[in-house]
Design a protein around this motif. Sequence first.
Motif, PDB file in Angstrom:
ATOM      1  N   VAL A 117       0.849  -1.191   0.000  1.00  0.00           N
ATOM      2  CA  VAL A 117       0.000   0.000   0.000  1.00  0.00           C
ATOM      3  C   VAL A 117       0.884   1.239   0.000  1.00  0.00           C
ATOM      4  O   VAL A 117       2.073   1.169   0.253  1.00  0.00           O
ATOM      5  CB  VAL A 117      -0.951   0.031   1.229  1.00  0.00           C
ATOM      6  CG1 VAL A 117      -1.945  -1.109   1.184  1.00  0.00           C
ATOM      7  CG2 VAL A 117      -0.162   0.004   2.516  1.00  0.00           C
ATOM      8  N   ASP A 118       0.259   2.376  -0.290  1.00  0.00           N
ATOM      9  CA  ASP A 118       0.985   3.645  -0.314  1.00  0.00           C
ATOM     10  C   ASP A 118       0.037   4.734   0.177  1.00  0.00           C
ATOM     11  O   ASP A 118      -1.173   4.540   0.247  1.00  0.00           O
ATOM     12  CB  ASP A 118       1.449   3.951  -1.730  1.00  0.00           C
ATOM     13  CG  ASP A 118       2.596   4.939  -1.764  1.00  0.00           C
ATOM     14  OD1 ASP A 118       3.051   5.379  -0.689  1.00  0.00           O
ATOM     15  OD2 ASP A 118       3.048   5.270  -2.872  1.00  0.00           O
ATOM     16  N   ASN A 119       0.574   5.872   0.519  1.00  0.00           N
ATOM     17  CA  ASN A 119      -0.252   7.009   0.901  1.00  0.00           C
ATOM     18  C   ASN A 119      -0.838   7.667  -0.346  1.00  0.00           C
ATOM     19  O   ASN A 119      -0.153   7.801  -1.361  1.00  0.00           O
ATOM     20  CB  ASN A 119       0.570   8.051   1.667  1.00  0.00           C
ATOM     21  CG  ASN A 119       0.947   7.564   3.032  1.00  0.00           C
ATOM     22  OD1 ASN A 119       0.171   6.910   3.701  1.00  0.00           O
ATOM     23  ND2 ASN A 119       2.150   7.884   3.454  1.00  0.00           N
ATOM     24  N   ASP A 120      -2.079   8.078  -0.255  1.00  0.00           N
ATOM     25  CA  ASP A 120      -2.713   8.839  -1.315  1.00  0.00           C
ATOM     26  C   ASP A 120      -1.984  10.181  -1.427  1.00  0.00           C
ATOM     27  O   ASP A 120      -1.490  10.699  -0.421  1.00  0.00           O
ATOM     28  CB  ASP A 120      -4.192   9.056  -0.960  1.00  0.00           C
ATOM     29  CG  ASP A 120      -5.026   9.466  -2.146  1.00  0.00           C
ATOM     30  OD1 ASP A 120      -4.608   9.168  -3.277  1.00  0.00           O
ATOM     31  OD2 ASP A 120      -6.090  10.070  -1.949  1.00  0.00           O
ATOM     32  N   SER A 153      -5.488   9.220   2.979  1.00  0.00           N
ATOM     33  CA  SER A 153      -5.929   7.833   2.941  1.00  0.00           C
ATOM     34  C   SER A 153      -4.809   6.941   2.420  1.00  0.00           C
ATOM     35  O   SER A 153      -3.781   7.405   1.957  1.00  0.00           O
ATOM     36  CB  SER A 153      -7.170   7.680   2.063  1.00  0.00           C
ATOM     37  OG  SER A 153      -6.874   8.044   0.732  1.00  0.00           O
ATOM     38  N   ILE A 154      -5.042   5.650   2.510  1.00  0.00           N
ATOM     39  CA  ILE A 154      -4.107   4.638   2.034  1.00  0.00           C
ATOM     40  C   ILE A 154      -4.687   4.063   0.747  1.00  0.00           C
ATOM     41  O   ILE A 154      -5.869   3.763   0.666  1.00  0.00           O
ATOM     42  CB  ILE A 154      -3.945   3.513   3.078  1.00  0.00           C
ATOM     43  CG1 ILE A 154      -3.465   4.079   4.411  1.00  0.00           C
ATOM     44  CG2 ILE A 154      -3.017   2.435   2.585  1.00  0.00           C
ATOM     45  CD1 ILE A 154      -2.066   4.620   4.407  1.00  0.00           C
TER      46      ILE A 154
END
Length: 76
Positions: free
Chosen positions: A60-63, A68-69
């Motif tokens: 996953v990554d940061n928006d 958000s993720i």
Amino acid sequence: MVAILLSLVFVGQNAAAAQEPKYGGVLRWRAVNDPPKLDPAMATDTSSSRNVYLMFDMLVDNDPDGKSIVPRLAES
């Protein structure tokens, strides 16, 4: 004259960005110094982190807005 040259540079960059991505191949990366660590869990310095991000993809990554993720390798 400078404005014309700058506009040509930006047009060239936009045309390159619009091309389809090419997958596979060899990534050659020149580093000023050797990274001290290549373990993603232990890479706390800038040199190691840059190399780790090139070698490993994240679940996953940061928006971009930071609120958000978002999934990368994860499907949900």
